[in-house]
Design a protein around this motif. Structure first.
Motif, short mmCIF file in Angstrom:
data_model
loop_
_atom_site.label_atom_id
_atom_site.label_comp_id
_atom_site.label_asym_id
_atom_site.label_seq_id
_atom_site.Cartn_x
_atom_site.Cartn_y
_atom_site.Cartn_z
N GLU A 69 0.83 -1.19 0.00
CA GLU A 69 0.00 0.00 0.00
C GLU A 69 0.87 1.25 0.00
OE1 GLU A 69 -2.46 -0.34 3.42
OE2 GLU A 69 -3.46 -2.18 2.75
N GLU A 70 0.40 2.26 -0.74
CA GLU A 70 1.10 3.54 -0.87
C GLU A 70 2.55 3.34 -1.30
OE1 GLU A 70 0.52 6.34 2.29
OE2 GLU A 70 -1.54 5.69 2.64
N VAL A 71 2.68 2.80 -2.47
CA VAL A 71 4.00 2.53 -3.06
C VAL A 71 4.47 3.75 -3.84
CG1 VAL A 71 5.29 1.04 -4.63
CG2 VAL A 71 3.43 0.09 -3.24
N ASN A 72 5.70 4.16 -3.58
CA ASN A 72 6.31 5.27 -4.31
C ASN A 72 7.66 4.81 -4.84
OD1 ASN A 72 4.49 7.75 -3.71
ND2 ASN A 72 4.77 6.77 -1.72
N VAL A 73 7.84 4.95 -6.14
CA VAL A 73 9.06 4.46 -6.80
C VAL A 73 9.61 5.57 -7.69
CG1 VAL A 73 10.05 2.71 -8.31
CG2 VAL A 73 8.14 2.11 -6.82
N ARG A 74 10.92 5.73 -7.63
CA ARG A 74 11.59 6.65 -8.55
C ARG A 74 12.69 5.91 -9.29
NH1 ARG A 74 12.27 11.49 -10.37
NH2 ARG A 74 14.32 12.40 -10.74
N ILE A 75 12.65 5.99 -10.63
CA ILE A 75 13.61 5.29 -11.48
C ILE A 75 14.30 6.32 -12.36
CG2 ILE A 75 13.95 3.38 -13.09
CD1 ILE A 75 11.19 2.35 -12.28
N PRO A 76 15.46 6.83 -11.95
CA PRO A 76 16.15 7.84 -12.76
C PRO A 76 16.83 7.28 -14.00
CG PRO A 76 17.42 7.35 -10.79
CD PRO A 76 16.13 6.59 -10.67
N MET A 77 17.03 5.96 -14.05
CA MET A 77 17.67 5.33 -15.21
C MET A 77 16.88 4.09 -15.57
SD MET A 77 19.63 2.86 -16.73
CE MET A 77 20.33 1.88 -15.41
N LEU A 78 16.36 4.05 -16.79
CA LEU A 78 15.50 2.95 -17.20
C LEU A 78 15.80 2.57 -18.64
CD1 LEU A 78 13.06 1.08 -16.63
CD2 LEU A 78 11.59 2.93 -17.44
N SER A 79 15.90 1.25 -18.87
CA SER A 79 16.05 0.73 -20.22
C SER A 79 15.39 -0.63 -20.26
CB SER A 79 17.55 0.62 -20.61
OG SER A 79 18.19 -0.39 -19.85
N ALA A 80 15.36 -1.23 -21.44
CA ALA A 80 14.74 -2.55 -21.58
C ALA A 80 15.52 -3.62 -20.83
CB ALA A 80 14.62 -2.92 -23.05
N GLU A 81 16.83 -3.41 -20.62
CA GLU A 81 17.67 -4.42 -19.99
C GLU A 81 17.92 -4.17 -18.51
OE1 GLU A 81 18.66 -2.68 -22.70
OE2 GLU A 81 18.03 -4.17 -24.19
N ALA A 82 17.84 -2.91 -18.06
CA ALA A 82 18.24 -2.61 -16.69
C ALA A 82 17.46 -1.40 -16.16
CB ALA A 82 19.74 -2.34 -16.61
N ALA A 83 17.43 -1.34 -14.83
CA ALA A 83 16.79 -0.20 -14.16
C ALA A 83 17.34 -0.12 -12.75
CB ALA A 83 15.28 -0.36 -14.14
N ASN A 84 17.41 1.09 -12.23
CA ASN A 84 17.75 1.25 -10.82
C ASN A 84 17.05 2.47 -10.27
OD1 ASN A 84 19.29 3.62 -11.37
ND2 ASN A 84 21.04 2.33 -11.92
N GLY A 85 16.88 2.49 -8.95
CA GLY A 85 16.18 3.59 -8.34
C GLY A 85 15.94 3.34 -6.87
N THR A 86 14.92 3.99 -6.32
CA THR A 86 14.56 3.84 -4.92
C THR A 86 13.06 3.58 -4.81
OG1 THR A 86 14.24 6.23 -4.70
CG2 THR A 86 16.41 5.35 -4.13
N ALA A 87 12.67 2.93 -3.72
CA ALA A 87 11.26 2.61 -3.51
C ALA A 87 10.93 2.74 -2.03
CB ALA A 87 10.95 1.20 -3.99
N SER A 88 9.68 3.12 -1.74
CA SER A 88 9.18 3.16 -0.37
C SER A 88 7.75 2.64 -0.37
CB SER A 88 9.23 4.58 0.19
OG SER A 88 8.34 5.43 -0.51
N VAL A 89 7.39 1.94 0.69
CA VAL A 89 6.04 1.36 0.84
C VAL A 89 5.58 1.65 2.27
CG1 VAL A 89 4.61 -0.69 0.61
CG2 VAL A 89 6.73 -0.51 -0.71
N ARG A 90 4.41 2.24 2.38
CA ARG A 90 3.91 2.56 3.73
C ARG A 90 3.56 1.29 4.50
NH1 ARG A 90 -0.53 2.88 6.66
NH2 ARG A 90 -1.83 2.16 4.94
N ARG A 91 2.96 0.30 3.82
CA ARG A 91 2.51 -0.89 4.53
C ARG A 91 2.53 -2.10 3.61
NH1 ARG A 91 -2.91 -3.03 5.31
NH2 ARG A 91 -3.10 -4.20 7.28
N VAL A 92 3.05 -3.22 4.12
CA VAL A 92 3.03 -4.49 3.42
C VAL A 92 2.32 -5.50 4.30
CG1 VAL A 92 4.42 -6.33 2.40
CG2 VAL A 92 5.21 -3.98 2.26
N LEU A 93 1.40 -6.25 3.72
CA LEU A 93 0.68 -7.29 4.45
C LEU A 93 1.00 -8.63 3.79
CD1 LEU A 93 -1.30 -7.63 6.82
CD2 LEU A 93 -3.16 -7.56 5.15
N LEU A 94 1.69 -9.51 4.53
CA LEU A 94 2.11 -10.81 4.01
C LEU A 94 1.08 -11.87 4.39
CD1 LEU A 94 5.94 -10.81 4.79
CD2 LEU A 94 4.79 -10.20 2.66
#
Length: 480
Positions: free
Chosen positions: A193-218
């Motif tokens: 829930e409330e997922v926020n992702v930032r990907i400053p570099m993206l291609s078909a083969e690779a990607a990197n960035g940061t992510a935050s999630v307010r809540r995860v229910l397993l």
């Protein structure tokens, strides 16, 4: 001078008019049904999933805005529904070279339902090519007769194929997303829930960035909060090198990898935790009988295996409990009532530790020790994933407790080498929530148990009486 000023004015007005015509023309061009269809086709081809949009708008300042986007709709449940997507587009490549280059893509409030494939992979629900019937395939494979050339020395020229629109994203971000990961049967494995992702570099083969999630229910039970992590996707592997989160009020730090496109979606995970509230954790896990436990957990856990396949999961873990108290756990209640030791009904622990190995749907207990001032409880054995237990346990008490025991019970305890305590070994079976034990046999001894069983048989024979001769005769005739 007036002629020069007039010429400059006419030129300026002309340039403004041309600019307005270009903006209006671009606006009408981009919002036309033909261009919208071309963009939908380009994105669908790139993602290999059907993509449809309700509304497409263009602004010179904000770029392209898409509303009501639906991705991968198979008629049952779409893979994703997105209220709004904005994109800063490089228009030159789109108009002149049929290349859709998005300098920055912003996805707002997406709702994603991602189901595991039958093979256990986390693949996008890609559109599959329809297989041709056998007759059509044979006809397609048969050699076609050569076409006669109408003009001498020249063959009929083929029309050039229409160039497809290329699709490329430079960088992207997701704001306030909600994701549900389901197993192959559609049962939720995890809710984000409330997922926020930032990907400053993206291609078909690779990607990197940061992510935050307010809540995860397993598995609809365990709650994980305030998740943050950098990530990298390369060569089919998603890596989370520095993951941080909060679980039951405590802090968890770890790392992990996932290969979503490999059969079984294999994963690895390592985590260290501290200050985890034991009572809250057990309540969230719905561990009945443990809800009156207290204390702070610290330790580490390592797991690896295939996603959704409990048989493949293996690893090891260890934990220590600080300030621990346990009451109303069925096994301790049973021991306390049987031995008449009140301390067992509310066990205040000076030391508590657990060392385990995990494999083949079992948690192998290498060392379980619960120790208070006057007694200690230890065990080794296994606990299955279905909560069934098979443990070799031992209860050790000091002299103060041993004086409270009846003589017939105390005689079955054995001295502990290097200690002033005496210990009683026994077995624990049943389940975590409904344990069973051979404690009575261990307390009373085998001889007492045999005598009790003989006495019980004699009592049954006496109360049942002897069969009458007539009844025995009728029974023999009936058997013949």
């Amino acid at each position: 001078m007036n002629k020069i000023a007039k010429a400059i004015l006419i030129t300026s007005v002309s340039l403004v008019a041309i600019l307005l015509l270009i903006v209006v023309g671009a606006h009408l061009y981009v919002e036309s049904a033909a261009v919208q269809s071309r963009i939908e086709t380009a994105v669908s081809q790139q993602m290999r999933m059907p993509v449809k949009a309700e509304l497409l708008r263009f602004s010179l300042w904000s770029g392209l805005r898409v509303e009501g986007l639906v991705v991968g709709d198979d008629g049952k449940e779409p893979f994703a529904t997105i209220p709004q997507v904005t994109a800063k587009v490089a228009w030159g490549p789109l108009i002149f070279s049929r290349r859709l280059v998005i300098r920055e893509l912003r996805v707002t409030s997406p709702v994603v339902a991602w189901r595991q494939t039958k093979e256990g992979k986390w693949r996008l629900p890609l559109t599959e090519k329809k297989k041709q019937p056998k007759e059509e395939r044979q006809q397609a494979e048969e050699p076609k007769p050569e076409v006669a050339v109408k003009k001498e020395g020249q063959a009929k020229e083929k029309k050039p194929e229409r160039q497809r629109v290329e699709f490329h994203i430079v960088q992207a971000s997701i704001t306030n997303g909600n994701f549900v990961f389901q197993d192959r049967k559609g049962r939720p494995l995890a809710r984000l829930e409330e997922v926020n992702v930032r990907i400053p570099m993206l291609s078909a083969e690779a990607a990197n960035g940061t992510a935050s999630v307010r809540r995860v229910l397993l598995r609809e039970k365990l709650e994980i909060e305030e998740v943050t992590t950098p990530f990298e996707y390369r060569e089919g592997t998603l890596a989370l090198p520095e993951l941080k989160a909060r679980v039951a009020g405590g802090m968890v730090e770890g790392s992990g990898t996932l290969k979503p496109d490999t059969k079984g979606a294999p994963f690895t995970s390592r985590a260290a935790f501290q200050d985890v509230d034991l009572g809250r954790l057990l309540t969230e896990l719905e561990a009945r009988g443990f809800t009156h436990s207290e204390g702070k957990l610290r330790g580490a856990l390592e797991l690896e295996g295939n996603s959704g396949d409990t048989k493949s999961i293996s690893g090891k873990g260890e934990a220590r409990l600080e300030g621990g108290k346990m009451e109303q756990y069925p096994l301790l209640q049973m021991l306390g009532q049987t031995l008449r030791i009140s301390e067992l009904t509310r066990l205040e622990l000076n030391q508590a530790r657990l060392v385990t190995e995990i494999r083949k749907e079992r948690v192998y207990v290498k060392d379980l020790t619960l120790e208070s001032t006057n007694l200690s409880l230890s065990a080794v054995g296994e606990v299955r994933f279905d909560k069934r237990m098979d443990l070799d346990a031992s209860l050790a008490v000091n002299e103060q407790i041993s004086r409270q025991l009846p003589g017939i019970i105390r005689s079955n305890f054995r001295a502990v080498d290097g200690s002033d305590r005496i210990a009683l070994p026994f077995q624990v079976t049943g389940t975590l929530e409904d344990p069973d034990t051979d404690l009575v046999k261990a307390l009373m001894g085998e001889q007492f148990e045999r005598q009790a069983n003989s006495l019980l048989r004699a009592f049954r024979e006496f109360t049942g009486g002897k069969e009458k001769k007539e009844d025995r005769k009728k029974k023999r005739k009936k058997d013949k």
